[in-house]
Scaffold this active site. Structure first.
Site, PDB file in Angstrom:
ATOM      1  N   ASP A 112       1.268  -1.338   0.127  1.00  0.00           N
ATOM      2  CA  ASP A 112       0.518   0.283  -0.401  1.00  0.00           C
ATOM      3  C   ASP A 112       0.918   1.099   0.015  1.00  0.00           C
ATOM      4  O   ASP A 112       1.670   2.292  -0.965  1.00  0.00           O
ATOM      5  CB  ASP A 112      -1.118  -0.523   1.299  1.00  0.00           C
ATOM      6  CG  ASP A 112      -1.883   1.241   1.004  1.00  0.00           C
ATOM      7  OD1 ASP A 112      -1.986   1.339   0.395  1.00  0.00           O
ATOM      8  OD2 ASP A 112      -2.565   0.987   2.323  1.00  0.00           O
ATOM      9  N   THR A 116       6.224  -0.618   4.809  1.00  0.00           N
ATOM     10  CA  THR A 116       6.241  -1.866   5.460  1.00  0.00           C
ATOM     11  C   THR A 116       7.517  -2.779   4.493  1.00  0.00           C
ATOM     12  O   THR A 116       8.545  -3.206   5.428  1.00  0.00           O
ATOM     13  CB  THR A 116       5.036  -3.028   5.522  1.00  0.00           C
ATOM     14  OG1 THR A 116       3.803  -2.743   6.015  1.00  0.00           O
ATOM     15  CG2 THR A 116       5.793  -4.021   6.465  1.00  0.00           C
ATOM     16  N   LYS A 140      -1.689  -1.536  -4.391  1.00  0.00           N
ATOM     17  CA  LYS A 140      -2.399   0.177  -4.360  1.00  0.00           C
ATOM     18  C   LYS A 140      -1.994   1.215  -4.753  1.00  0.00           C
ATOM     19  O   LYS A 140      -1.148   2.273  -4.134  1.00  0.00           O
ATOM     20  CB  LYS A 140      -2.653   0.041  -2.838  1.00  0.00           C
ATOM     21  CG  LYS A 140      -3.473  -1.198  -2.410  1.00  0.00           C
ATOM     22  CD  LYS A 140      -4.406  -0.647  -1.049  1.00  0.00           C
ATOM     23  CE  LYS A 140      -4.302  -1.901  -0.034  1.00  0.00           C
ATOM     24  NZ  LYS A 140      -5.445  -1.810   1.024  1.00  0.00           N
ATOM     25  N   ASP A 168      -5.484 -10.191   5.856  1.00  0.00           N
ATOM     26  CA  ASP A 168      -6.714 -10.130   6.633  1.00  0.00           C
ATOM     27  C   ASP A 168      -7.707  -8.802   7.015  1.00  0.00           C
ATOM     28  O   ASP A 168      -6.605  -8.010   6.825  1.00  0.00           O
ATOM     29  CB  ASP A 168      -6.371 -10.604   7.653  1.00  0.00           C
ATOM     30  CG  ASP A 168      -5.190  -9.384   8.281  1.00  0.00           C
ATOM     31  OD1 ASP A 168      -4.277  -8.927   7.582  1.00  0.00           O
ATOM     32  OD2 ASP A 168      -5.378  -9.142   9.516  1.00  0.00           O
ATOM     33  N   ARG A 174      -8.320 -14.649   5.971  1.00  0.00           N
ATOM     34  CA  ARG A 174      -7.510 -15.252   5.085  1.00  0.00           C
ATOM     35  C   ARG A 174      -7.114 -16.457   4.429  1.00  0.00           C
ATOM     36  O   ARG A 174      -6.582 -16.996   3.589  1.00  0.00           O
ATOM     37  CB  ARG A 174      -6.189 -15.188   6.282  1.00  0.00           C
ATOM     38  CG  ARG A 174      -5.179 -14.841   6.723  1.00  0.00           C
ATOM     39  CD  ARG A 174      -4.106 -14.751   7.873  1.00  0.00           C
ATOM     40  NE  ARG A 174      -3.781 -13.958   8.858  1.00  0.00           N
ATOM     41  CZ  ARG A 174      -3.160 -12.506   8.366  1.00  0.00           C
ATOM     42  NH1 ARG A 174      -2.397 -11.664   7.201  1.00  0.00           N
ATOM     43  NH2 ARG A 174      -2.729 -11.531   9.534  1.00  0.00           N
TER      44      ARG A 174
HETATM   45  P1  IMP Z   1       2.020  -0.526   3.149  1.00  0.00           P
HETATM   46  O1  IMP Z   1       3.314  -0.852   4.033  1.00  0.00           O
HETATM   47  O2  IMP Z   1       1.033   0.847   3.538  1.00  0.00           O
HETATM   48  O3  IMP Z   1       2.574  -0.573   2.380  1.00  0.00           O
HETATM   49  O4  IMP Z   1       1.155  -1.746   3.571  1.00  0.00           O
HETATM   50  C1  IMP Z   1       1.723  -3.093   3.686  1.00  0.00           C
HETATM   51  C2  IMP Z   1       1.211  -3.850   4.698  1.00  0.00           C
HETATM   52  O5  IMP Z   1      -0.982  -3.364   5.298  1.00  0.00           O
HETATM   53  C3  IMP Z   1       0.217  -5.094   4.029  1.00  0.00           C
HETATM   54  O6  IMP Z   1       1.887  -5.581   4.650  1.00  0.00           O
HETATM   55  C4  IMP Z   1      -0.822  -5.891   4.904  1.00  0.00           C
HETATM   56  O7  IMP Z   1      -0.047  -6.898   6.075  1.00  0.00           O
HETATM   57  C5  IMP Z   1      -1.851  -4.455   5.121  1.00  0.00           C
HETATM   58  N1  IMP Z   1      -2.471  -4.138   4.258  1.00  0.00           N
HETATM   59  C6  IMP Z   1      -2.344  -3.376   3.717  1.00  0.00           C
HETATM   60  N2  IMP Z   1      -3.779  -2.307   3.206  1.00  0.00           N
HETATM   61  C7  IMP Z   1      -4.204  -4.184   3.412  1.00  0.00           C
HETATM   62  C8  IMP Z   1      -5.908  -4.746   2.950  1.00  0.00           C
HETATM   63  O8  IMP Z   1      -6.159  -3.831   1.676  1.00  0.00           O
HETATM   64  N3  IMP Z   1      -5.940  -5.638   3.526  1.00  0.00           N
HETATM   65  C9  IMP Z   1      -5.519  -6.484   4.046  1.00  0.00           C
HETATM   66  N4  IMP Z   1      -4.111  -6.290   4.580  1.00  0.00           N
HETATM   67  C10 IMP Z   1      -3.621  -4.540   3.748  1.00  0.00           C
HETATM   68 MG    MG Z   2      -2.968  -7.474   8.618  1.00  0.00          MG
END
Ligand code: IMP
Ligand code: MG
Length: 187
Positions: A112, A116, A140, A168, A174
């Site tokens: 997203d 992470t 995304k 999840d 999941r």
């Molecule tokens: P980021 O750090 O914003 O890229 O988010 C990544 C992490 O957030 C992923 O590894 C997921 O654990 C969680 N995540 C982000 N968007 C979603 C979603 O739409 N559904 C489920 N988990 C999400």
């Molecule tokens: Mg999660």
């Protein structure tokens, strides 16, 4: 977003719409596996999956890759400190398999904001791999520009909260064998 005629599902407290069916995910994952097998021919890459969300994708992707590979897992969890921008990412423990000098493919279920993935990549780079690339089933695209490339992406999606195929919502869903969009969070 592509709207699909799909069975509407009401699971527990949430309304979940189908986004990608199991059979179409299978085809896409096979394509990714074939591309990776070509790109990494002659090497033995290490797939490092981000738990827990990667678990289904990782199992299918690994079997779609026809060259030798090794597997490792790392946990990455974000904790919300109020505002979204304040999330802190906890990475660890470190993989037990040595990735020094290896070609690493970091496997995520969904990217997203990219924060992470970025935190995990920083952690993995400490172990001095030869190369490191990202494979994510979903990306995304609404997010601001990522500071790193996503080499392999299954599907580019809108800003939707998705579940299933390993992903999840509060640890639920999941085990859905499709990818769904959580349309209603409360009944
Ligand atoms: P980021 O750090 O914003 O890229 O988010 C990544 C992490 O957030 C992923 O590894 C997921 O654990 C969680 N995540 C982000 N968007 C979603 C979603 O739409 N559904 C489920 N988990 C999400
Ligand atoms: Mg999660």
């Amino acid at each position: 977003m592509m709207t699909k005629t799909a069975p509407e599902m009401s699971l527990d407290r949430h309304k979940i719409d189908l986004l990608y069916r199991r059979d179409e995910i299978e085809v896409r994952v096979q394509e990714l596996g074939e591309q990776i097998s070509k790109d990494y021919a002659g090497t033995t890459p290490v797939l490092v999956g981000a738990l827990k969300g990667c678990f289904v994708f990782m199992a299918d992707l690994a079997r779609a890759i026809s060259i030798p590979l090794e597997l490792e897992f790392i946990s990455a969890a974000s904790y919300r400190n109020g505002a979204e921008q304040d999330d802190t990412i906890a990475v660890g423990p470190a993989p037990t398999l040595s990735i020094k000098g290896r070609d690493v493919l970091f496997v995520e279920g969904v990217v997203d904001s990219g924060r992470t993935a970025e935190a995990v990549i920083q952690r993995l780079k400490i172990d001095e791999p030869n190369s490191i690339e990202i494979v994510t089933l979903l990306h995304k695209t609404h997010s601001s520009k990522l500071s790193f490339p996503l080499k392999y992406v299954g599907y580019e999606i809108e800003d939707l909260f998705v579940v299933g195929y390993g992903l999840d919502y509060s640890q639920l869903y999941r085990n859905l064998n499709f990818i769904g969009h959580v349309r209603e969070f409360e009944k």
